[in-house]
Design a protein around this motif. Sequence first.
Motif, mmCIF file in Angstrom:
data_model
loop_
_atom_site.group_PDB
_atom_site.id
_atom_site.type_symbol
_atom_site.label_atom_id
_atom_site.label_comp_id
_atom_site.label_asym_id
_atom_site.label_seq_id
_atom_site.Cartn_x
_atom_site.Cartn_y
_atom_site.Cartn_z
ATOM 1 N N ARG A 37 23.627 75.798 -18.882
ATOM 2 C CA ARG A 37 23.131 74.725 -18.023
ATOM 3 C C ARG A 37 23.602 73.354 -18.521
ATOM 4 O O ARG A 37 24.014 73.197 -19.669
ATOM 5 N N LEU A 38 23.488 72.370 -17.662
ATOM 6 C CA LEU A 38 23.825 70.984 -17.978
ATOM 7 C C LEU A 38 22.765 70.402 -18.903
ATOM 8 O O LEU A 38 21.566 70.551 -18.658
ATOM 9 N N LEU A 39 23.187 69.746 -19.966
ATOM 10 C CA LEU A 39 22.273 69.064 -20.892
ATOM 11 C C LEU A 39 22.386 67.566 -20.652
ATOM 12 O O LEU A 39 23.481 67.010 -20.750
ATOM 13 N N THR A 40 21.271 66.912 -20.337
ATOM 14 C CA THR A 40 21.311 65.484 -19.989
ATOM 15 C C THR A 40 20.698 64.573 -21.044
ATOM 16 O O THR A 40 20.855 63.368 -20.959
ATOM 17 N N GLY A 41 20.016 65.112 -22.040
ATOM 18 C CA GLY A 41 19.346 64.279 -23.029
ATOM 19 C C GLY A 41 20.201 63.984 -24.243
ATOM 20 O O GLY A 41 21.242 64.607 -24.467
ATOM 21 N N ALA A 42 19.737 63.023 -25.036
ATOM 22 C CA ALA A 42 20.412 62.685 -26.285
ATOM 23 C C ALA A 42 20.228 63.837 -27.272
ATOM 24 O O ALA A 42 19.255 64.579 -27.213
ATOM 25 N N SER A 43 21.185 63.995 -28.157
ATOM 26 C CA SER A 43 21.104 65.027 -29.192
ATOM 27 C C SER A 43 21.916 64.559 -30.387
ATOM 28 O O SER A 43 22.425 63.441 -30.412
ATOM 29 N N LYS A 44 22.065 65.430 -31.358
ATOM 30 C CA LYS A 44 22.788 65.089 -32.576
ATOM 31 C C LYS A 44 24.300 65.147 -32.359
ATOM 32 O O LYS A 44 24.788 65.781 -31.437
ATOM 33 N N GLY A 45 25.011 64.523 -33.259
ATOM 34 C CA GLY A 45 26.460 64.640 -33.309
ATOM 35 C C GLY A 45 27.189 63.951 -32.175
ATOM 36 O O GLY A 45 26.610 63.207 -31.388
ATOM 37 N N ASN A 46 28.472 64.229 -32.101
ATOM 38 C CA ASN A 46 29.321 63.599 -31.087
ATOM 39 C C ASN A 46 28.896 63.962 -29.669
ATOM 40 O O ASN A 46 28.949 63.128 -28.771
ATOM 41 N N PHE A 47 28.464 65.211 -29.452
ATOM 42 C CA PHE A 47 28.025 65.638 -28.125
ATOM 43 C C PHE A 47 26.903 64.731 -27.621
ATOM 44 O O PHE A 47 26.856 64.376 -26.453
ATOM 45 N N GLY A 48 26.014 64.354 -28.504
ATOM 46 C CA GLY A 48 24.859 63.549 -28.129
ATOM 47 C C GLY A 48 25.091 62.055 -28.132
ATOM 48 O O GLY A 48 24.162 61.278 -27.907
ATOM 49 N N ASP A 63 38.385 66.774 -12.451
ATOM 50 C CA ASP A 63 37.739 65.490 -12.721
ATOM 51 C C ASP A 63 36.965 65.519 -14.023
ATOM 52 O O ASP A 63 36.381 66.546 -14.387
ATOM 53 N N VAL A 64 36.936 64.376 -14.687
ATOM 54 C CA VAL A 64 35.997 64.127 -15.779
ATOM 55 C C VAL A 64 34.904 63.270 -15.167
ATOM 56 O O VAL A 64 35.179 62.225 -14.567
ATOM 57 N N ILE A 65 33.656 63.734 -15.307
ATOM 58 C CA ILE A 65 32.521 63.064 -14.675
ATOM 59 C C ILE A 65 31.430 62.851 -15.711
ATOM 60 O O ILE A 65 31.043 63.800 -16.410
ATOM 61 N N GLU A 66 30.920 61.642 -15.807
ATOM 62 C CA GLU A 66 29.811 61.344 -16.734
ATOM 63 C C GLU A 66 28.626 62.239 -16.373
ATOM 64 O O GLU A 66 28.374 62.510 -15.200
ATOM 65 N N THR A 67 27.909 62.727 -17.381
ATOM 66 C CA THR A 67 26.875 63.747 -17.192
ATOM 67 C C THR A 67 25.797 63.377 -16.176
ATOM 68 O O THR A 67 25.447 64.194 -15.314
#
Length: 178
Positions: A37-48, A63-67
């Motif tokens: 699933r799509l993750l929309t919250g802040a998290s650790k590391g570069n992903f977050g 396309d690259v699309i902001e989350t």
Amino acid sequence: NSLSDGETLTFAMNAGMYHADRGPVGHYVENGVQEMRLLTGASKGNFGLLPNGVFCINDTRADVIETLAFARIKPSCNHATQSGPMLVIDGVLHPRFLVDSTSRFRRNGVGTSADGKTAYFVISRSAVTFHEFGRYFRDVLQTPNALFFDGKISRLYAPQINRNDPGFLLGPIVGVVQ
């Protein structure tokens, strides 16, 4: 996926963060089937390091699309991978990238043309900052949106340029077969 008879892998690059079991950290779709699933919250590391984004391929464009925009518009994707941070967002570098950063790694990512007809997959030859890497997409390739895939583990398979990076088992991978 494995190759079918008569198919040849002509390009491959690791395409996003993954867990120890090599499962994707964020949104992942393969052959129209959502595996994460799509993750929309802040998290650790570069992903977050928000904003992050999704690389989406459908029948007519890439396309690259902001989350958060992705969550809002819900595009149909035959293939998708979520990663982060975004490198370029609507022509602007990620707001947290510092010109004088000391964080340097080999990095790889993807940027897409405004018309969705071209995806540019880039891997740095040497260690670069996020700011330097993002500027390449914005200033040289002139992509309105670009997404970071990964850092230290970045690998590329491109036999047409004699590139076959040795490595190890990876998580999400983008590839082209003929």
